[in-house]
Structure formats: structure tokens, C-alpha cells
Design a protein around this motif. Structure first.
Motif, PDB file in Angstrom:
ATOM      1  N   GLY A 123       0.795  -1.216   0.000  1.00  0.00           N
ATOM      2  CA  GLY A 123       0.000   0.000   0.000  1.00  0.00           C
ATOM      3  C   GLY A 123       0.828   1.267   0.000  1.00  0.00           C
ATOM      4  O   GLY A 123       0.266   2.368  -0.006  1.00  0.00           O
ATOM      5  N   ARG A 124       2.177   1.117   0.000  1.00  0.00           N
ATOM      6  CA  ARG A 124       3.069   2.290   0.034  1.00  0.00           C
ATOM      7  C   ARG A 124       4.151   2.127  -1.029  1.00  0.00           C
ATOM      8  O   ARG A 124       5.312   1.888  -0.738  1.00  0.00           O
ATOM      9  CB  ARG A 124       3.684   2.444   1.423  1.00  0.00           C
ATOM     10  N   LEU A 125       3.741   2.258  -2.279  1.00  0.00           N
ATOM     11  CA  LEU A 125       4.644   2.056  -3.408  1.00  0.00           C
ATOM     12  C   LEU A 125       4.841   3.350  -4.187  1.00  0.00           C
ATOM     13  O   LEU A 125       3.891   4.092  -4.435  1.00  0.00           O
ATOM     14  CB  LEU A 125       4.091   0.988  -4.357  1.00  0.00           C
ATOM     15  N   GLY A 126       6.093   3.583  -4.599  1.00  0.00           N
ATOM     16  CA  GLY A 126       6.404   4.713  -5.457  1.00  0.00           C
ATOM     17  C   GLY A 126       7.181   4.257  -6.675  1.00  0.00           C
ATOM     18  O   GLY A 126       7.775   3.173  -6.690  1.00  0.00           O
ATOM     19  N   ILE A 127       7.172   5.077  -7.702  1.00  0.00           N
ATOM     20  CA  ILE A 127       7.949   4.798  -8.914  1.00  0.00           C
ATOM     21  C   ILE A 127       8.761   6.033  -9.258  1.00  0.00           C
ATOM     22  O   ILE A 127       8.288   7.165  -9.107  1.00  0.00           O
ATOM     23  CB  ILE A 127       7.030   4.363 -10.084  1.00  0.00           C
ATOM     24  N   LEU A 128      10.007   5.813  -9.684  1.00  0.00           N
ATOM     25  CA  LEU A 128      10.925   6.887 -10.029  1.00  0.00           C
ATOM     26  C   LEU A 128      11.483   6.613 -11.419  1.00  0.00           C
ATOM     27  O   LEU A 128      11.822   5.478 -11.739  1.00  0.00           O
ATOM     28  CB  LEU A 128      12.052   6.959  -8.993  1.00  0.00           C
ATOM     29  N   GLY A 129      11.594   7.653 -12.233  1.00  0.00           N
ATOM     30  CA  GLY A 129      12.157   7.490 -13.563  1.00  0.00           C
ATOM     31  C   GLY A 129      13.040   8.652 -13.947  1.00  0.00           C
ATOM     32  O   GLY A 129      12.716   9.814 -13.667  1.00  0.00           O
ATOM     33  N   TYR A 130      14.152   8.326 -14.597  1.00  0.00           N
ATOM     34  CA  TYR A 130      15.136   9.313 -15.058  1.00  0.00           C
ATOM     35  C   TYR A 130      15.138   9.326 -16.573  1.00  0.00           C
ATOM     36  O   TYR A 130      15.356   8.294 -17.213  1.00  0.00           O
ATOM     37  CB  TYR A 130      16.501   8.925 -14.490  1.00  0.00           C
ATOM     38  N   SER A 131      14.864  10.476 -17.166  1.00  0.00           N
ATOM     39  CA  SER A 131      14.928  10.657 -18.609  1.00  0.00           C
ATOM     40  C   SER A 131      13.955   9.692 -19.301  1.00  0.00           C
ATOM     41  O   SER A 131      12.744   9.782 -19.083  1.00  0.00           O
ATOM     42  CB  SER A 131      16.367  10.487 -19.092  1.00  0.00           C
ATOM     43  N   MET A 132      14.434   8.736 -20.103  1.00  0.00           N
ATOM     44  CA  MET A 132      13.526   7.770 -20.709  1.00  0.00           C
ATOM     45  C   MET A 132      12.798   6.963 -19.633  1.00  0.00           C
ATOM     46  O   MET A 132      11.629   6.571 -19.814  1.00  0.00           O
ATOM     47  CB  MET A 132      14.278   6.828 -21.644  1.00  0.00           C
ATOM     48  N   GLY A 133      13.473   6.722 -18.510  1.00  0.00           N
ATOM     49  CA  GLY A 133      12.804   6.067 -17.394  1.00  0.00           C
ATOM     50  C   GLY A 133      11.641   6.883 -16.866  1.00  0.00           C
ATOM     51  O   GLY A 133      10.672   6.334 -16.323  1.00  0.00           O
ATOM     52  N   GLY A 134      11.714   8.217 -17.007  1.00  0.00           N
ATOM     53  CA  GLY A 134      10.592   9.061 -16.640  1.00  0.00           C
ATOM     54  C   GLY A 134       9.399   8.839 -17.546  1.00  0.00           C
ATOM     55  O   GLY A 134       8.245   8.888 -17.105  1.00  0.00           O
ATOM     56  N   ARG A 135       9.661   8.599 -18.826  1.00  0.00           N
ATOM     57  CA  ARG A 135       8.568   8.281 -19.755  1.00  0.00           C
ATOM     58  C   ARG A 135       7.905   6.964 -19.348  1.00  0.00           C
ATOM     59  O   ARG A 135       6.683   6.832 -19.394  1.00  0.00           O
ATOM     60  CB  ARG A 135       9.126   8.185 -21.174  1.00  0.00           C
ATOM     61  N   ILE A 136       8.742   6.005 -18.955  1.00  0.00           N
ATOM     62  CA  ILE A 136       8.211   4.717 -18.488  1.00  0.00           C
ATOM     63  C   ILE A 136       7.359   4.923 -17.248  1.00  0.00           C
ATOM     64  O   ILE A 136       6.233   4.399 -17.149  1.00  0.00           O
ATOM     65  CB  ILE A 136       9.373   3.753 -18.222  1.00  0.00           C
ATOM     66  N   ALA A 137       7.878   5.697 -16.284  1.00  0.00           N
ATOM     67  CA  ALA A 137       7.137   5.932 -15.054  1.00  0.00           C
ATOM     68  C   ALA A 137       5.813   6.637 -15.321  1.00  0.00           C
ATOM     69  O   ALA A 137       4.778   6.296 -14.737  1.00  0.00           O
ATOM     70  CB  ALA A 137       7.995   6.738 -14.080  1.00  0.00           C
ATOM     71  N   LEU A 138       5.831   7.645 -16.191  1.00  0.00           N
ATOM     72  CA  LEU A 138       4.602   8.358 -16.529  1.00  0.00           C
ATOM     73  C   LEU A 138       3.589   7.442 -17.212  1.00  0.00           C
ATOM     74  O   LEU A 138       2.390   7.500 -16.932  1.00  0.00           O
ATOM     75  CB  LEU A 138       4.923   9.541 -17.441  1.00  0.00           C
ATOM     76  N   THR A 139       4.068   6.594 -18.122  1.00  0.00           N
ATOM     77  CA  THR A 139       3.170   5.685 -18.830  1.00  0.00           C
ATOM     78  C   THR A 139       2.537   4.694 -17.870  1.00  0.00           C
ATOM     79  O   THR A 139       1.325   4.430 -17.922  1.00  0.00           O
ATOM     80  CB  THR A 139       3.940   4.947 -19.943  1.00  0.00           C
ATOM     81  N   ILE A 140       3.339   4.145 -16.966  1.00  0.00           N
ATOM     82  CA  ILE A 140       2.803   3.206 -15.989  1.00  0.00           C
ATOM     83  C   ILE A 140       1.830   3.911 -15.053  1.00  0.00           C
ATOM     84  O   ILE A 140       0.749   3.385 -14.744  1.00  0.00           O
ATOM     85  CB  ILE A 140       3.944   2.543 -15.201  1.00  0.00           C
ATOM     86  N   ALA A 141       2.192   5.109 -14.582  1.00  0.00           N
ATOM     87  CA  ALA A 141       1.330   5.830 -13.649  1.00  0.00           C
ATOM     88  C   ALA A 141      -0.006   6.198 -14.270  1.00  0.00           C
ATOM     89  O   ALA A 141      -1.024   6.308 -13.568  1.00  0.00           O
ATOM     90  CB  ALA A 141       2.035   7.090 -13.145  1.00  0.00           C
ATOM     91  N   GLY A 142      -0.027   6.393 -15.588  1.00  0.00           N
ATOM     92  CA  GLY A 142      -1.264   6.726 -16.273  1.00  0.00           C
ATOM     93  C   GLY A 142      -2.094   5.528 -16.664  1.00  0.00           C
ATOM     94  O   GLY A 142      -3.170   5.688 -17.260  1.00  0.00           O
ATOM     95  N   SER A 143      -1.612   4.328 -16.338  1.00  0.00           N
ATOM     96  CA  SER A 143      -2.333   3.101 -16.671  1.00  0.00           C
ATOM     97  C   SER A 143      -3.413   2.828 -15.638  1.00  0.00           C
ATOM     98  O   SER A 143      -3.246   3.144 -14.460  1.00  0.00           O
ATOM     99  CB  SER A 143      -1.367   1.915 -16.734  1.00  0.00           C
TER     100      SER A 143
END
Length: 289
Positions: A123-143
Motif C-alpha cells: 500500500g506504500r509504493l512509489g515509482i521513479l524514472g530518469y529521462s527515458m525512465g521518466g517516460r516509463i514511469a509516466l506511462t505506468i502511472a497513467g495506466s
């Protein structure tokens, strides 16, 4: 809300450095072996946890910067997992397999492995992305039904795909040439980055990025978001970071003075490194309570 930061911050999330355990593992995602590192804070779990996603070709170490960032999070009592995407770091896969859907799949597989094998509070999860990893994080977060309660972005590659690629390759002509090469029977384009890396960019890599619009669906995410970027970063310029906040007004920005796209990961800039580390450690500690 925009936060302008003119000096490095002290780590308030954890009052002192603590011991942690760092373990290299292999996550099996179908037939694909994904090298990964788990860093567990000292103490008793279950812990909040963050999945860390590296940049294009960077690998899970990112010049040592991701290890330092994982330690800062561990000092704040947060467990992390970070992985090598296909063709990067210790991955044995061809770089042609390092396209968006595979990277997202490997990130999600690493999350599942972490939840199954480590003392993590789901219940306490975060995601971090750097550069292209940020695109991955944003895509996952918007799912739909994504499990993340907090999103941290370091200079996220967030602009729409063709604009991103034209900027990445230095203009429309080089983009068109490389895309045409990838579209031949060979199936990929040979590309040498500004850092001297030789990469095989597959037709799938191009097509998935062209189709990708990570900010279109970000409204499906409802939690806190932090965008950290440097005032000297020309790879992911300020306008791209500001577009994230325009698409998701609840996001906050930390501006890092004297930081280019390396963010102290590939240079000796202790003030830059300290501010990047403390910004994310404080953010996740506050929002994954």
C-alpha cells in the motif's frame, strides 16, 4: 506548484545514515533475464518501496548515481529495486529489444518480484524514472489500476514521440534517415550517442516512441508527483518538464542549479548530487508514510 531551489538540501527524511543491504538479483520476465539490484533498509519491514527506472542506455547504476540515490532512499527507510533494461548495463539481451513495451514489462516484472520476495508494504509504493525512465514511469502511472502512490521524475522524457526523436537526433533530417534505416530488412538503425555508445535502435523502438503520448493519460493518476530538473539540461529542456506540470497541475518542480542532463551521476558535482538525492528521499518519505 513550482519550487525553486538555490542550494543543496540536507536529508530530513532520515536523520542519519543507516546501514542497508544491497543485493544483485535476476528477475525472470518470461524468457528474459533482467539484472536487478534490491536495496533493503536497516530495520524491520514491511517497508515502503520505490521502483527505479534508468534512462536510455544508462543501466541501473547510472554512473553510480542510482546507487547513491538508492542509499538515500534506504536512509529514509525505503526499499528500492532497480533493473537493467534490454541491452543496457549487465543485460545480455540485444539493444534491439530495448523498446518501450519491453521496458515497461521489465519494470512491472521487477515490481512483482519485489512484492513476492521482500518485506514490502504493497500500500506504500512509489515509482521513479530518469529521462527515458521518466517516460516509463509516466506511462505506468497513467495506466488503469496502477499501484503507485507517488511518482518521482528526474528530467522526464515526456514530450510526444516524433518531437522527442527529432530532438534526440538533432533534427528532422537525421531522424528521417535513421528511421528509414530501421525500416529496412535489417530491422534497426546503427546509432552512436553523444556519449560514444553504439546502439542498435529497432523499428519497434521508433514506432512505439512515435505512438507514445505519456501525458495524455496522466489524469488517470491521482497521487503526488515531483519533477526534478537542472537549469543547464538541454537534453530534456525546461519546457518539457513544465509540460508535465501543465498536464498534471498537482506536480511540484525542484530546479537544480548547475545541473546538466548527467545530474552529478557522471560528474563530480556534490551539491547537484546531494540536492537530487535529498529531493527524492524527502518526497517519497513524506508521501509513502
Amino acid at each position: 506548484m513550482t519550487i525553486l531551489v538555490a542550494a543543496s538540501l540536507s536529508l530530513s527524511a532520515g536523520s542519519a545514515a543507516r546501514a542497508e543491504t544491497s543485493t544483485d538479483i535476476t528477475v525472470m520476465n518470461g524468457a528474459r533475464a533482467v539484472p536487478a539490484t534490491v536495496v533493503i533498509p536497516d530495520g524491520d519491514g514491511p517497508f515502503p518501496a520505490v521502483v527505479m527506472n534508468h534512462g536510455h542506455g544508462g543501466g541501473r547504476q547510472e554512473g553510480g548515481g542510482f546507487a547513491r540515490l538508492a542509499k538515500a532512499l534506504a536512509d529514509a527507510g525505503i526499499l528500492t529495486i532497480r533493473m537493467d533494461f534490454p541491452g543496457s548495463g549487465d543485460s545480455k539481451e540485444s539493444f534491439t529489444e530495448g523498446y518501450l513495451s519491453n521496458m515497461i514489462s521489465d519494470s512491472n516484472a521487477s515490481l512483482a518480484y519485489m512484492l513476492e520476495n521482500y518485506p514490502v508494504d504493497a500500500g506504500r509504493l512509489g515509482i521513479l524514472g530518469y529521462s527515458m525512465g521518466g517516460r516509463i514511469a509516466l506511462t505506468i502511472a497513467g495506466s488503469p489500476d496502477n499501484p503507485y502512490k507517488a511518482v518521482g521524475l528526474l528530467a522526464p522524457s515526456a514530450n510526444w514521440g516524433e518531437e522527442l526523436l527529432q530532438g534526440f537526433f538533432g533534427g528532422p533530417e537525421e531522424y528521417a534517415r535513421l528511421y528509414a534505416e530501421a525500416s529496412t530488412d535489417k530491422g534497426y538503425a546503427d546509432y552512436t550517442t553523444q556519449y560514444g555508445q553504439e546502439q542498435k535502435l529497432s523499428k519497434t523502438w521508433f514506432d512505439e516512441l512515435i505512438a507514445s503520448k505519456p501525458l495524455d493519460a496522466i489524469g488517470a493518476y491521482k497521487g503526488p508527483m515531483l519533477v526534478v530538473h537542472g537549469d543547464k539540461d538541454v537534453v530534456v529542456p525546461a519546457a518539457v518538464n513544465e509540460a508535465v506540470v501543465a498536464a498534471y497541475p498537482k506536480a511540484s518542480i525542484v530546479l537544480v542549479p548547475e545541473a546538466d542532463h548527467g545530474y552529478g551521476f557522471y560528474s563530480d558535482q556534490p551539491d547537484v548530487s546531494a540536492l537530487v538525492e535529498s529531493s527524492f528521499a524527502d518526497f517519497f518519505a513524506e508521501n509513502l508514510k
